[in-house]
Design an enzyme around this catalytic site. Structure first.
Site, PDB file in Angstrom:
ATOM      1  N   THR A 174      59.998   4.529 -14.626  1.00 52.87           N
ATOM      2  CA  THR A 174      59.585   4.694 -13.128  1.00 52.87           C
ATOM      3  C   THR A 174      59.979   5.960 -12.704  1.00 52.87           C
ATOM      4  O   THR A 174      59.146   6.414 -11.726  1.00 52.87           O
ATOM      5  CB  THR A 174      60.438   3.416 -12.330  1.00 52.87           C
ATOM      6  OG1 THR A 174      61.941   3.915 -12.653  1.00 52.87           O
ATOM      7  CG2 THR A 174      59.946   2.099 -12.455  1.00 52.87           C
TER       8      THR A 174
ATOM      9  N   HIS B   5      62.676  -6.866 -18.880  1.00 53.03           N
ATOM     10  CA  HIS B   5      62.625  -5.351 -18.794  1.00 53.03           C
ATOM     11  C   HIS B   5      62.909  -4.624 -20.188  1.00 53.03           C
ATOM     12  O   HIS B   5      63.231  -3.444 -19.980  1.00 53.03           O
ATOM     13  CB  HIS B   5      63.761  -4.684 -17.558  1.00 53.03           C
ATOM     14  CG  HIS B   5      63.670  -5.310 -16.495  1.00 53.03           C
ATOM     15  ND1 HIS B   5      62.935  -4.595 -15.291  1.00 53.03           N
ATOM     16  CD2 HIS B   5      63.975  -6.441 -15.610  1.00 53.03           C
ATOM     17  CE1 HIS B   5      62.665  -5.259 -14.240  1.00 53.03           C
ATOM     18  NE2 HIS B   5      63.461  -6.328 -14.470  1.00 53.03           N
TER      19      HIS B   5
ATOM     20  N   LYS C 133      67.023  11.025 -17.136  1.00 50.68           N
ATOM     21  CA  LYS C 133      67.014   9.439 -17.294  1.00 50.68           C
ATOM     22  C   LYS C 133      68.238   9.032 -18.346  1.00 50.68           C
ATOM     23  O   LYS C 133      68.937  10.235 -18.750  1.00 50.68           O
ATOM     24  CB  LYS C 133      65.636   8.851 -18.265  1.00 50.68           C
ATOM     25  CG  LYS C 133      65.254   9.870 -19.588  1.00 50.68           C
ATOM     26  CD  LYS C 133      63.905   9.411 -20.278  1.00 50.68           C
ATOM     27  CE  LYS C 133      62.654   9.935 -19.507  1.00 50.68           C
ATOM     28  NZ  LYS C 133      61.773   8.939 -19.145  1.00 50.68           N
ATOM     29  N   ARG C 134      68.450   8.157 -18.600  1.00 50.42           N
ATOM     30  CA  ARG C 134      69.680   7.623 -19.301  1.00 50.42           C
ATOM     31  C   ARG C 134      69.535   8.235 -20.750  1.00 50.42           C
ATOM     32  O   ARG C 134      68.302   8.429 -21.328  1.00 50.42           O
ATOM     33  CB  ARG C 134      69.800   6.162 -19.396  1.00 50.42           C
ATOM     34  CG  ARG C 134      70.263   5.610 -18.039  1.00 50.42           C
ATOM     35  CD  ARG C 134      71.654   6.044 -17.897  1.00 50.42           C
ATOM     36  NE  ARG C 134      72.645   5.545 -18.870  1.00 50.42           N
ATOM     37  CZ  ARG C 134      73.638   4.458 -18.566  1.00 50.42           C
ATOM     38  NH1 ARG C 134      73.556   3.894 -17.492  1.00 50.42           N
ATOM     39  NH2 ARG C 134      74.470   4.056 -19.367  1.00 50.42           N
TER      40      ARG C 134
ATOM     41  N   LYS D  24      64.559   6.907 -26.008  1.00 53.76           N
ATOM     42  CA  LYS D  24      63.830   8.071 -24.911  1.00 53.76           C
ATOM     43  C   LYS D  24      63.788   9.266 -25.660  1.00 53.76           C
ATOM     44  O   LYS D  24      63.044  10.041 -25.102  1.00 53.76           O
ATOM     45  CB  LYS D  24      64.631   7.871 -23.809  1.00 53.76           C
ATOM     46  CG  LYS D  24      64.698   6.508 -22.982  1.00 53.76           C
ATOM     47  CD  LYS D  24      65.569   6.818 -21.856  1.00 53.76           C
ATOM     48  CE  LYS D  24      65.741   5.609 -21.263  1.00 53.76           C
ATOM     49  NZ  LYS D  24      64.731   4.902 -20.302  1.00 53.76           N
TER      50      LYS D  24
ATOM     51  N   LYS E 194      57.506   8.701 -10.034  1.00 55.50           N
ATOM     52  CA  LYS E 194      58.120   9.646  -9.072  1.00 55.50           C
ATOM     53  C   LYS E 194      57.513  11.097  -9.281  1.00 55.50           C
ATOM     54  O   LYS E 194      57.121  11.663  -8.577  1.00 55.50           O
ATOM     55  CB  LYS E 194      59.643   9.430  -9.104  1.00 55.50           C
ATOM     56  CG  LYS E 194      60.249   8.156  -8.802  1.00 55.50           C
ATOM     57  CD  LYS E 194      61.516   8.002  -9.157  1.00 55.50           C
ATOM     58  CE  LYS E 194      62.160   6.603  -9.067  1.00 55.50           C
ATOM     59  NZ  LYS E 194      63.455   6.189  -9.628  1.00 55.50           N
TER      60      LYS E 194
END
Ligand code: 26V
Length: 833
Positions: free
Chosen positions: A674, A377, A568-569, A574, A678
């Protein structure tokens, strides 16, 4: 229910007769609710705030799962079909009640029953605490997998850990993240059933010994161990209206005996009780993923505890059915390893088969290699797990022996294929030599598995060509891709009822179990009536989120603005920072008199407690937000909001209300994502890089319905070594002004210097995330998005097309893919179906 002697049951035991399924009407549900609330929980006063309302509703719903659960178990037992055990240190389940009611098809009936008592089911649903047994994407993916497997009638059991404390709660104080423990079990967790009868013993410490058995065979054993009891708690996982109920089995640690008698007799009562505590520590707390948590001994104990307890559980079930005959074991069992966290299962299965069940090495290895499959992952090198050999020797000496033996045989294999290639051996060895030799868990997982998969097409390619290149060369057939998904039952049907109803009115409800049906919405993308209805629903959802934002932050939000969302984290890769730079850019443009589309930027997420830079980024977002939101010139034009304590339930409110979905990681760093799926499913348009599943999302929806920006993986690689962020900043006035304002201390008047490290990281030529490189292209894409948003019909069309094109991103598809290529399970056949 009645009892009868049952020949299939163990000698001397009596099997309860299968009771008929309970009635599902409101009367029956009300009757059961009253029974549980009044007689079992012993409460008389119905107070909206009471946690016992929720508990009584769960018991009434759980009763309706119970018969189906045992029927599912029986059918799997009877047919003795192949099954998969999904091993994961994380299952981020969130709330379970709405999902259970939805899948059972008794939402209206339950609401009706509660109505008669003057109660609102929505309030009860909202009072459930999240089961936050995961960090983020990896844990939530496991939860979506379980929902889809049950819905597809696949015999899959989830094995995980019942942490006393899940993901911490986040509070924001003066802009800083404060962590608070999540004692989610405090008021009880009514979904679980303790199954003390299936407890297993897990061993630690001691020493590895060699002896000769009665037949003169050399055997190994593990002596003088400290033992811990693993107690399973089962949670029912209902499929969508198919009567299947699968199991999530979570292990909890306790001391094997309440008191160690030796210590007790020696008079140390307190030490004896403390032993209990030590054992319980193993399952006390979920580790947040951060560098600083790497190499913690307790984390290795957790991993081994999960692997050993789960394997023993599976083996003991096998022996009940087949005795000590393992011929068919691999044909009937598959273990899916969710990242390297449970990868120690490779060595532990070998140990159990050889030491306990007395198989030979070759036979045991054949079984192991045919039954294990590994999912990777992450490509981040710092996230790849290694453990010190010295720690293994102390904690798991016999397991270490086995890893060495696996490695010795593996190295022989390498040298047969590449004689004399010592570099290759050093690169591929399961042990990384050095002053502190380390075990490479990913390599152990690859060597011990028949399948290795990544979680999006790009990610799987990068694994083959980069991280695991040597292994892909050796065993190309092992490597495959399984693009992630999300379950549309939770992420559309349950969290966005108005949209779900609109869709069902238009194309029927087939999409709840076949998401590609959504494709039929495309033909209505330009239909003015449908567009109007679509916008109305989205407006409702935005108003609902605005209310929630006000509750949480006190800020008044205008639902007519463009909702620009990144949740998100918090992690440098990111690039929440890039988003923040854009916010400052807009702030300056608007101050300069430029008119743009009114926008609400929402950023939410938790930083690992030990991740200093991520915590700084949160502080910086909050400070900038403070300045922007209190500037009268921004009124009605720009707002920046940090969403505190982001979790699964928050996403259920957020994703139905987002217009623009920020998926802006540095290309090559986000394995899949993910959240992106959504948002898309709920009609948000993505602004994103060519990273992870974004690539496939853009392919599915068409490039004209996706705001692409940024360097590609290849361009990033090419730029390394000659990257000069300061030159980029100097050459771009708009960018220069943004950095200058941040560097001037405008956002941190009372805390000079707090953002120095952040600003330095942007200017750093070796910045791995290359934030500056993508700034201008990001701002351009944002302008294109704003222009597009001005055109109401055009935007609505894009929104509809995004939802319509999300069919591929259902975990139903993902699970079918796993099943066809890796698991090969036959669906469970219930009696009478
Ligand atoms: C772990 C660690 C451990 C210590 C060092 C810092 C660090 C950073 C990241 C991680 C991530 C662990 C793996 C993970 O959660 N991966 C996520 O898995 C999702 C489901 O496949 C996927 O959608 C996300 O892109 C991926 O980041």
């Amino acid at each position: 229910m009645s009892a009868k002697p049952d020949k299939s049951a163990k000698a001397g035991s009596i099997e309860l007769l299968q009771a008929p399924n309970l009635p599902m009407d409101a009367d029956a549900i009300l009757q059961d609710f009253t029974h549980y609330f009044g007689r079992m929980l012993g409460r008389r006063t119905i107070d909206v705030k009471s946690p016992f309302l929720y508990q009584a509703v769960v018991y009434a719903a759980r009763d309706r799962l119970m018969e189906r659960w045992s029927q599912t178990r029986k059918a799997a037992q009877r047919d003795d079909t192949r099954r998969t055990a999904y091993l994961s240190l994380e299952f981020l389940m969130g709330r379970l009640l709405r999902n259970a009611l939805l899948n059972l098809g008794i939402e209206d009936e339950t609401a009706d029953a509660l109505n008669r008592l003057g109660l609102d089911l929505e309030d009860v649903i909202d009072s459930e605490r999240d089961a936050g047994l995961g960090n983020g994407g990896l844990g939530r993916l496991a939860a979506c997998f379980l929902d889809s497997c049950a819905t597809l009638s696949l015999p899959v059991i989830g094995y995980g850990i019942r942490y006393q404390y899940g993901m911490f709660h986040q509070r924001i104080e003066n802009g800083y993240q404060i962590e608070e423990p999540d004692s989610w079990l405090r008021e009880g967790f009514p979904w679980e059933i303790e199954r003390i009868e299936y407890a297993q013993t897990v061993r630690f410490g001691g020493r590895s010994i060699v002896y000769e058995d009665g037949n003169g065979v050399t055997r190994h054993a593990w002596a003088d161990t400290e033992d811990v009891l693993a107690v399973p708690y089962d949670i029912p996982i209902p499929g969508y209206r198919n009567n299947v109920v699968n199991t999530l089995r979570l292990w909890s640690a306790s001391a094997p005996h309440a008191f160690d008698l030796g210590e007790f007799n020696a008079g140390s009562y307190a030490d004896a009780v403390a032993t209990q505590n030590e054992a319980q520590n193993i399952t006390m707390v979920l580790y947040p993923n951060a560098d600083s948590e790497n190499g913690q001994e307790l984390r290795l104990r957790q991993q081994y505890f999960l692997a050993s307890a789960s394997l023993q559980d599976l083996l003991s079930g096998w022996i009940t059915r087949h005795g000590e005959n393992f011929e068919d074991f691999a044909a009937k069992t598959c273990f899916q390893l969710n990242d390297t966290h449970p990868a120690i299962a490779v060595a532990e299965l070998m140990r159990l088969l050889i030491d306990v069940h007395e198989l030979g090495w070759d036979e045991a290895w054949a079984i192991t290699q045919k039954s294990m499959a590994y999912t990777n992952h992450t490509l981040l090198p710092e996230a790849l797990e290694t453990w010190p050999v010295s720690m293994f020797r102390r904690l798991l000496p016999r397991v270490l022996d086995i890893i060495y033996e696996i490695n010795a045989r593996f190295i022989v294999e390498i040298s047969q294929q590449w004689p004399g290639d010592n570099d290759r051996i050093a690169r591929m060895s399961l042990i990384r030599e050095g002053s502190e030799p380390m075990i490479r868990m990913a390599y152990l997982a690859i060597v011990g598995s028949f399948s290795v998969n990544g979680v999006a097409e790009l990610h799987s390619r990068l694994l083959r060509e980069g991280l695991f290149r040597d292994f892909a060369e050796m065993w190309p057939e092992r490597f495959n891709n399984k693009t992630n998904g999300v379950t549309q039952r939770r992420w559309l049907a349950a969290c966005n009822k108005p949209l779900a109803e609109l869709i069902t009115d238009k194309i029927g409800d087939g999409w709840t179990t076949e998401l590609t049906e959504l494709g039929r919405l495309a033909e209505f993308a330009d239909d003015p009536d449908f567009q109007r209805a679509w916008r109305k629903v989205r407006q409702t959802n935005k108003t609902r989120l605005a209310r929630d934002l006000q509750d949480r932050t006190g800020l008044v939000v205008n639902p007519a603005t463009l909702f620009d969302v990144q949740v998100k984290r918090i992690h440098e890769y990111k690039r929440q920072l890039l988003n923040l730079l854009h916010a400052v850019y807009l702030y300056q443009r608007i101050r300069g008199g430029h008119e743009t589309v009114p926008r609400t930027i929402i950023i939410g997420g938790k930083a690992a407690p030990g991740y200093v830079m991520a915590k700084k980024i949160i502080k910086c977002i909050n400070n900038v937000s403070q300045v922007i939101n209190s500037d009268p010139a921004m009124e009605g034009r720009l707002q920046l909001i940090f969403y505190p304590d982001y979790n699964v339930s928050a996403m259920e409110l957020i994703c139905p209300a987002a217009d623009l979905s920020e998926q802006i990681s540095t290309a090559g760093k986000e394995a899949s994502g993910t959240g992106n799926m959504k948002f898309m499913m709920n009609g948000a348009v993505t602004i994103g890089t060519l990273d992870g599943a974004n690539v496939e999302i853009r392919e599915a929806v068409g490039e004209e319905n996706f705001f692409l920006f940024g360097l590609t993986v290849e361009e990033i690689a090419e730029l390394r070594g000659r990257y000069s962020p300061s030159a980029i900043i100097d050459a771009d006035d708009g960018f220069g002004r943004v950095i200058a304002m941040l560097e001037s201390g405008h956002f941190n008047r009372f805390e000079p210097g707090v953002f120095d490290s952040i600003l330095q990281s942007i200017r750093e030529p070796s910045d791995p995330w290359m934030t500056a490189a993508d700034f201008r292209s990001f701002v351009d894409a944002q302008e294109r998005a704003a222009d597009a948003y001005r055109d109401r019909a055009g935007w609505t069309r894009m929104s509809i097309l995004n939802s319509a094109s999300s069919g591929r991103f259902s975990t139903d598809r993902t699970m079918r893919d796993y099943n066809e290529d890796i698991w090969n399970l036959d669906p469970i056949l219930l009696d009478g179906t």
